[in-house]
Design a protein around this motif. Structure first.
Motif, PDB file in Angstrom:
ATOM      1  N   VAL A  31      12.474  -6.788  -1.184  1.00 33.46           N
ATOM      2  CA  VAL A  31      12.683  -6.618  -2.627  1.00 33.46           C
ATOM      3  C   VAL A  31      11.798  -5.479  -3.137  1.00 33.46           C
ATOM      4  O   VAL A  31      12.238  -4.573  -3.861  1.00 33.46           O
ATOM      5  CB  VAL A  31      12.343  -7.945  -3.374  1.00 33.46           C
ATOM      6  N   TRP A  32      10.529  -5.529  -2.725  1.00 37.55           N
ATOM      7  CA  TRP A  32       9.544  -4.541  -3.202  1.00 37.55           C
ATOM      8  C   TRP A  32       9.931  -3.128  -2.757  1.00 37.55           C
ATOM      9  O   TRP A  32       9.918  -2.185  -3.571  1.00 37.55           O
ATOM     10  CB  TRP A  32       8.167  -4.943  -2.652  1.00 37.55           C
ATOM     11  N   LEU A  33      10.302  -2.979  -1.482  1.00 41.50           N
ATOM     12  CA  LEU A  33      10.619  -1.641  -0.975  1.00 41.50           C
ATOM     13  C   LEU A  33      11.871  -1.065  -1.651  1.00 41.50           C
ATOM     14  O   LEU A  33      11.938   0.130  -1.944  1.00 41.50           O
ATOM     15  CB  LEU A  33      10.789  -1.662   0.551  1.00 41.50           C
ATOM     16  N   THR A  34      12.843  -1.947  -1.926  1.00 35.16           N
ATOM     17  CA  THR A  34      14.039  -1.459  -2.628  1.00 35.16           C
ATOM     18  C   THR A  34      13.659  -1.006  -4.041  1.00 35.16           C
ATOM     19  O   THR A  34      14.089   0.061  -4.508  1.00 35.16           O
ATOM     20  CB  THR A  34      15.108  -2.588  -2.715  1.00 35.16           C
ATOM     21  N   ALA A  35      12.824  -1.832  -4.698  1.00 33.81           N
ATOM     22  CA  ALA A  35      12.400  -1.479  -6.057  1.00 33.81           C
ATOM     23  C   ALA A  35      11.594  -0.181  -6.034  1.00 33.81           C
ATOM     24  O   ALA A  35      11.742   0.677  -6.915  1.00 33.81           O
ATOM     25  CB  ALA A  35      11.579  -2.620  -6.646  1.00 33.81           C
ATOM     26  N   ILE A  36      10.752  -0.021  -5.016  1.00 33.23           N
ATOM     27  CA  ILE A  36       9.953   1.214  -4.913  1.00 33.23           C
ATOM     28  C   ILE A  36      10.857   2.430  -4.737  1.00 33.23           C
ATOM     29  O   ILE A  36      10.613   3.483  -5.323  1.00 33.23           O
ATOM     30  CB  ILE A  36       8.999   1.112  -3.703  1.00 33.23           C
ATOM     31  N   ALA A  37      11.922   2.265  -3.932  1.00 32.59           N
ATOM     32  CA  ALA A  37      12.832   3.398  -3.726  1.00 32.59           C
ATOM     33  C   ALA A  37      13.427   3.831  -5.072  1.00 32.59           C
ATOM     34  O   ALA A  37      13.575   5.029  -5.348  1.00 32.59           O
ATOM     35  CB  ALA A  37      13.934   3.004  -2.750  1.00 32.59           C
ATOM     36  N   ILE A  38      13.704   2.842  -5.931  1.00 35.54           N
ATOM     37  CA  ILE A  38      14.254   3.183  -7.259  1.00 35.54           C
ATOM     38  C   ILE A  38      13.184   3.873  -8.111  1.00 35.54           C
ATOM     39  O   ILE A  38      13.456   4.838  -8.830  1.00 35.54           O
ATOM     40  CB  ILE A  38      14.801   1.905  -7.946  1.00 35.54           C
ATOM     41  N   TYR A  39      11.940   3.406  -7.980  1.00 38.90           N
ATOM     42  CA  TYR A  39      10.845   4.039  -8.733  1.00 38.90           C
ATOM     43  C   TYR A  39      10.604   5.480  -8.255  1.00 38.90           C
ATOM     44  O   TYR A  39      10.396   6.392  -9.068  1.00 38.90           O
ATOM     45  CB  TYR A  39       9.580   3.171  -8.585  1.00 38.90           C
ATOM     46  N   VAL A  40      10.682   5.683  -6.936  1.00 34.75           N
ATOM     47  CA  VAL A  40      10.525   7.052  -6.396  1.00 34.75           C
ATOM     48  C   VAL A  40      11.610   7.952  -6.996  1.00 34.75           C
ATOM     49  O   VAL A  40      11.339   9.084  -7.423  1.00 34.75           O
ATOM     50  CB  VAL A  40      10.605   7.049  -4.845  1.00 34.75           C
ATOM     51  N   LEU A  41      12.833   7.409  -7.067  1.00 32.55           N
ATOM     52  CA  LEU A  41      13.930   8.197  -7.640  1.00 32.55           C
ATOM     53  C   LEU A  41      13.651   8.513  -9.120  1.00 32.55           C
ATOM     54  O   LEU A  41      13.917   9.626  -9.594  1.00 32.55           O
ATOM     55  CB  LEU A  41      15.257   7.431  -7.490  1.00 32.55           C
ATOM     56  N   ALA A  42      13.080   7.521  -9.839  1.00 33.01           N
ATOM     57  CA  ALA A  42      12.779   7.745 -11.257  1.00 33.01           C
ATOM     58  C   ALA A  42      11.740   8.858 -11.425  1.00 33.01           C
ATOM     59  O   ALA A  42      11.887   9.741 -12.280  1.00 33.01           O
ATOM     60  CB  ALA A  42      12.272   6.443 -11.893  1.00 33.01           C
ATOM     61  N   VAL A  43      10.691   8.814 -10.583  1.00 37.33           N
ATOM     62  CA  VAL A  43       9.655   9.862 -10.678  1.00 37.33           C
ATOM     63  C   VAL A  43      10.250  11.217 -10.277  1.00 37.33           C
ATOM     64  O   VAL A  43       9.937  12.249 -10.872  1.00 37.33           O
ATOM     65  CB  VAL A  43       8.416   9.495  -9.814  1.00 37.33           C
TER      66      VAL A  43
END
Ligand SMILES: N[C@@H](Cc1c[nH]cn1)C(=O)NCC(=O)O
Length: 453
Positions: free
Chosen positions: A31-43
Motif C-alpha cells: 500500500v505504502w509503495l503504491t502511494a509513494i509512487a503516486i507522491y513521486v508523480l505529484a512531485v
C-alpha cells in the motif's frame, strides 16, 4: 478517547485486534509503495515546469514574470486546497482522494501537452496544483494507519525523502524527453503515467488495515468540525508553525530565487548553480533518516530540533548576506546544505499533528500543517520580488550581490515570526502533555518525576 489512546490501538502486531492485515506487514508495504509512487508523480508534476520553463516561455510567447506566474498559481492553489482536502480526506479516505488527485493532475498535464495560449496554460497549472494538493496528506494518512506507531515517524520521513525523487525525475528524464521528443509527447507521457498508477491504486491500496475502521461518519456539513477540533489542538498548531518556519527557505530557493541569487548575485556559472540546487535534493534525502531517528527517540524534544535547525539556517544566511562582496564557494555549499535540511525538518510538523490528533482527524490536521510551509514560501517569494523591484528597478539584468543582500534578508521577518509562534505553541503543547496521562509516554524519565510528583 484521547488522540494517543486511539492511536495506541494500532500497536497490535497480530490479527486479533480487528485487523485484516498486519501493521507494517507485506500488504502495508505494498500500500505504502503504491502511494509513494503516486507522491513521486505529484512531485514530478509540481517541479516539471522548472525544467520546461525556457521552452514554455518560447511556446507561450511569455515574459519571465508571466512564467513565474505559472509556478505561483500552482503553489497558491496547492496551499489554499490543503484544509478542504484534509477535511475531505477524513470524510472519504485516502483511496478516493489519491484517485481524485491522480485524475486531476493527469488531466491537467494532458491539457498542458496541447494548450498553446497563456490563459490555457494557467488553467492547466491550477488543476496540477489542485491534484497535487490531494496526494501528500492522503499518503501520510495511510502511513499513520498501516504502520505500528513506533515506526510511523521514520516511515513518514522516508515518505518525504522518496517523494523528492520526483524532482530528480523531472530534472533528468523530463529534461531529456523535452529535448528529444518535444513538448507534446513529453507531457503526454507524463499524463499516461497517471493512468498506470490509477490501476495500481485500485488494485493495491486499501484505506485501512482494520475490518471495521471507524472512518469519520461526517456529513459535509460536519466536516468543518474535524478541522475545528484539529485546529484547537495546540500540537496541531505547533506542527503548522514548525512546518512554516523550517521549509519555506528551501522552497523559495529551489522554486524561484535560488538560481538568480547564485548566478546574478553570487556570480556562479549556470552549471555551478545547478550543481548546488542538485546538492539540495541530495542533502534533503540524506538528512531525512537522521531526523527520523531523532524524533523516534526524542518525541518530547521534536520542537527543540526544529528551533536548532531554524537558528542554524538563520545563522548561515546571516554569514552569506553579511559577507563583504560575494561569498566563497565553501560558504555557499554550507548555505544550500543547511537550508535544504529544512525540507525534511518540516516533516516534524506532520509528526506532531499525528501525535496530537486521533486517526479520524489526521487528514484535517495534516492539511492544516501543510499550509504552513507553502504559505510562507509563497509570501516570501512575493516579498523578495517586491524588494528586488525596489532595489533593482532595471530588472533581472541589473541584479547585483547587494540587491540580493536586501531582498533575501526579508526571510528574517518570516523566521522570527515562526520562531515566536513555535515557542508559544510549544509551551502550550507541553502543558497538555504534562497534564494528560495519555501523553505520558512522550515525557522523558528525567522530567516525568518532576512533572508528576
Ligand atoms: N517537507 C516537505 C517534504 C520534504 C521532505 N524532504 C524534503 N521535503 C513537505 O512538506 N511536503 C509536502 C508535499 O506535498 O510534498
Amino acid at each position: 478517547m484521547s488522540a494517543v489512546t486511539a492511536e495506541s490501538a494500532t500497536t497490535a502486531t497480530d490479527l486479533d485486534d480487528g485487523l485484516r492485515f498486519r501493521l507494517g506487514g507485506r500488504r502495508a508495504f505494498a500500500v505504502w509503495l503504491t502511494a509513494i509512487a503516486i507522491y513521486v508523480l505529484a512531485v514530478f508534476h509540481r517541479t516539471s515546469l522548472g525544467v520546461a520553463g525556457i521552452i514554455a516561455a518560447d511556446r507561450f510567447g511569455i515574459s519571465s514574470a508571466q512564467l513565474a506566474t505559472f509556478a505561483m498559481v500552482q503553489l497558491a492553489v496547492y496551499a489554499a486546497m490543503q484544509i478542504p482536502v484534509g477535511a475531505l480526506l477524513d470524510r472519504f479516505g485516502s483511496r478516493v482522494m489519491l484517485g481524485a488527485g491522480l485524475l486531476t493532475m493527469s488531466s491537467a498535464q494532458l491539457a498542458f501537452a496541447f494548450v498553446e495560449s497563456y490563459a490555457g496554460g494557467i488553467v492547466a497549472r491550477i488543476f496540477v496544483g489542485m491534484g497535487d494538493a490531494m496526494v501528500f496528506v492522503s499518503v501520510l494518512r495511510l502511513v499513520a494507519l498501516w504502520f505500528p506507531p513506533a515506526r510511523v515517524p521514520m516511515v513518514t520521513q522516508v515518505t518525504g525523502l522518496l517523494g523528492q525523487l520526483g524532482a530528480l525525475v523531472s530534472a533528468g528524464p523530463l529534461a531529456y524527453a523535452l529535448k528529444e521528443l518535444g513538448w507534446t509527447t513529453s507531457f503526454l507521457a507524463a499524463s499516461v503515467a497517471g493512468a498506470v498508477l490509477a490501476i495500481a491504486l485500485a488494485v493495491v491500496v486499501l484505506d485501512s488495515p482494520y475490518r471495521e475502521h471507524e472512518r469519520t461518519e461526517l456529513k459535509m456539513r460536519a466536516v468543518g468540525r474535524a478541522v475545528r477540533l484539529a485546529w484547537r489542538q495546540p500540537g496541531t498548531r505547533l506542527g503548522l508553525w514548525c512546518h512554516f518556519t523550517t521549509q519555506f527557505s528551501s522552497n523559495v530557493f529551489a522554486i524561484m530565487w535560488g538560481f538568480p541569487f547564485l548566478t546574478a548575485g553570487q556570480g556562479l556559472s549556470t552549471a555551478q548553480a545547478s550543481t548546488l540546487l542538485g546538492l539540495m535534493v541530495v542533502t534533503a534525502i540524506c538528512a531525512s533518516p537522521v531526523f527520523g531517528v531523532y524524533i523516534t527517540r526524542y518525541p518530547y524534544s521534536r520542537s527543540t530540533l526544529v528551533l536548532g535547525l531554524v537558528v542554524a539556517i538563520m545563522a548561515v544566511w546571516g554569514a552569506v548576506l553579511l559577507w563583504p562582496g560575494r561569498a566563497p564557494m565553501w560558504l555557499l555549499v554550507l548555505l544550500v546544505v543547511i537550508t535544504a535540511a529544512g525540507g525534511p525538518g518540516s516533516m516534524i510538523g506532520f509528526d506532531l499533528a499525528r501525535t496530537f490528533n486521533p486517526s479520524n482527524r489526521i487528514g484535517s490536521a495534516t492539511g492544516i500543517v501543510n499550509v504552513g510551509g507553502f504559505a510562507a514560501a509563497l509570501g516570501t517569494v512575493v516579498l523578495i520580488g517586491v524588494v528586488l523591484d525596489h532595489v533593482a528597478p532595471g530588472g533581472p539584468s541589473t541584479y547585483t550581490v547587494d540587491s540580493f543582500r536586501w531582498a533575501m534578508a526579508v526571510q528574517y521577518l518570516v523566521w522570527v515570526t515562526g520562531l515566536v509562534m513555535i515557542v508559544r505553541y510549544r509551551r502550550r503543547t507541553r502543558s497538555v502533555v504534562h497534564s494528560d496521562e495519555a501523553y505520558a509516554h512522550l515525557v522523558p524519565a528525567r522530567l516525568a518525576d518532576r512533572a508528576r510528583p
